[in-house]
Design a protein around this motif. Sequence first.
Motif, PDB file in Angstrom:
ATOM      1  N   LEU A 237       0.833  -1.204   0.000  1.00 48.50           N
ATOM      2  CA  LEU A 237       0.000   0.000   0.000  1.00 48.50           C
ATOM      3  C   LEU A 237       0.871   1.260   0.000  1.00 48.50           C
ATOM      4  O   LEU A 237       0.577   2.239  -0.692  1.00 48.50           O
ATOM      5  CB  LEU A 237      -0.925   0.008   1.217  1.00 48.50           C
ATOM      6  CG  LEU A 237      -2.020  -1.059   1.264  1.00 48.50           C
ATOM      7  CD1 LEU A 237      -2.797  -0.944   2.571  1.00 48.50           C
ATOM      8  CD2 LEU A 237      -2.970  -0.947   0.078  1.00 48.50           C
ATOM      9  N   HIS A 240       2.303   1.729  -3.447  1.00 47.91           N
ATOM     10  CA  HIS A 240       1.315   2.102  -4.461  1.00 47.91           C
ATOM     11  C   HIS A 240       0.770   3.514  -4.248  1.00 47.91           C
ATOM     12  O   HIS A 240       0.651   4.294  -5.208  1.00 47.91           O
ATOM     13  CB  HIS A 240       0.167   1.092  -4.446  1.00 47.91           C
ATOM     14  CG  HIS A 240      -0.888   1.351  -5.477  1.00 47.91           C
ATOM     15  ND1 HIS A 240      -0.670   1.179  -6.825  1.00 47.91           N
ATOM     16  CD2 HIS A 240      -2.173   1.803  -5.363  1.00 47.91           C
ATOM     17  CE1 HIS A 240      -1.774   1.478  -7.507  1.00 47.91           C
ATOM     18  NE2 HIS A 240      -2.691   1.870  -6.630  1.00 47.91           N
ATOM     19  N   CYS A 394     -10.063  -5.642  -5.455  1.00 48.72           N
ATOM     20  CA  CYS A 394     -10.125  -4.208  -5.134  1.00 48.72           C
ATOM     21  C   CYS A 394     -11.434  -3.600  -5.585  1.00 48.72           C
ATOM     22  O   CYS A 394     -12.050  -4.064  -6.536  1.00 48.72           O
ATOM     23  CB  CYS A 394      -9.001  -3.446  -5.842  1.00 48.72           C
ATOM     24  SG  CYS A 394      -7.386  -3.761  -5.174  1.00 48.72           S
ATOM     25  N   SER A 400      -6.567  -1.602 -10.420  1.00 52.97           N
ATOM     26  CA  SER A 400      -5.800  -1.411  -9.186  1.00 52.97           C
ATOM     27  C   SER A 400      -5.360  -2.733  -8.577  1.00 52.97           C
ATOM     28  O   SER A 400      -4.299  -2.806  -7.948  1.00 52.97           O
ATOM     29  CB  SER A 400      -6.627  -0.621  -8.166  1.00 52.97           C
ATOM     30  OG  SER A 400      -6.771   0.720  -8.542  1.00 52.97           O
ATOM     31  N   LEU A 404      -1.640  -3.379  -7.204  1.00 56.34           N
ATOM     32  CA  LEU A 404      -1.408  -3.702  -5.802  1.00 56.34           C
ATOM     33  C   LEU A 404      -0.803  -5.095  -5.640  1.00 56.34           C
ATOM     34  O   LEU A 404       0.060  -5.310  -4.774  1.00 56.34           O
ATOM     35  CB  LEU A 404      -2.712  -3.597  -5.015  1.00 56.34           C
ATOM     36  CG  LEU A 404      -3.127  -2.190  -4.598  1.00 56.34           C
ATOM     37  CD1 LEU A 404      -4.517  -2.209  -3.965  1.00 56.34           C
ATOM     38  CD2 LEU A 404      -2.120  -1.593  -3.625  1.00 56.34           C
TER      39      LEU A 404
END
Length: 419
Positions: A237, A240, A394, A400, A404
């Motif tokens: 996280l 990203h 997600c 995404s 991720l």
Amino acid sequence: MDRMRLSFPDATLLHNGCPGVIGAAAVFTGEEPDLREVRARVAERWTALRRMSHLLDISLTTGAGERRTPRRRRPHWVVPGPFEPEAHVLAAPGKLDDLWADVVGRPLPDGAPPWRLYAVPGGPDGGFALALVAQHVLLDGRSLETLLRLLMDDAVPARGAGRTPRPRVRLGAVARELKALAARGQALPTPSPPRTSPSVAVRALPAPTIRAARRHPVDTRGATLNELLVGAVAGGLRAHFGPPRHWPRTRPVYTAVPSDLRARDDQDALGNGSTAVQVALPLDHDDPVARLRVCQNSLRAVPARSGVHAAALLPMAETVHRAAPWLTARMADSATEPTFVATVTTAMKWRDASSAFRGNRLQHVVGLPPLHRPGSASFHLMQSNTACTLTVVCHLLPDSAQLLADAVVGEFETLARMS
């Protein structure tokens, strides 16, 4: 026809406002079996499992009085008869990635027990998968693993349900856990106005990479699979979205860590036998090993905290649910807001070292966590004897999940190189 009340965990999963489809797929070597062979084994191994024939009844009933206005009946489970293998065991039209992307964003059709088993063709090198998908209100992730295991060639029959002992907990521990459940953090960054959409990604992780990454921190017992996943998600996280100072708010980002509440002699019980503990992710640490250390310290408390759920919070909630089911729906709706749970991190192990279906050896197992609300992501790590697979679901910007997943895999590889 028998009517059975939904338990509190069932009802919260029904009323949380999410599509609620979960899945698990066992991937095998060899030639794809005939669909009739798969249906025959499903009928042989699953027909006696009553939960597999449960159908959700949320029909309307007619009220009293002159106008006799329709009103919604409290949801119940009914068992109209055994499930039909021909309707539940199907051939998938495409590959496993296509199936996951197709089913994750919408509930399964009404009118039959809410589960399907798909025979999925393999890739260019052959092989096939048996992919079980279900509404979470019917089955949890441990149930899916149990059901797939029962289809294996040398499977041991499911054990009868035992009784899970309730540990004693102090009032202070209950108060602290209630406070933790009410702590509001922040969702994952999303554009405004929201332009979110579901996305799914699956990545393979070589067993040597996982073994090397688990050796951290140095000079300690090493990391468990659960600790490693939560630490890797924190790093993914951060990679990203950037460090917390770039995020819209300064509140913590919470992940829900599922914990199975089944007793040792109750591991094969089907349904929803888990809870989830809220843990803050250490996004403000630059060093991957430092993040992992923080996660280890946080997750050491998970067994005791989930014990508080089993001994006090869930029995209390069950009592409230019986008296005021409308309150359960309201609680479920608010509890799934991403400000409370921005991510869900689930680590599981396939319990049988050698498994096969009609002589075809098991290669690995792939999970499918449920889709939650915009601003959230779910991470599912499944370890089998030879490989690990990471699935990311997600509700963020398009694609995404792929980005991720790459970031989390990169965190695993970084830890492995540093060992």
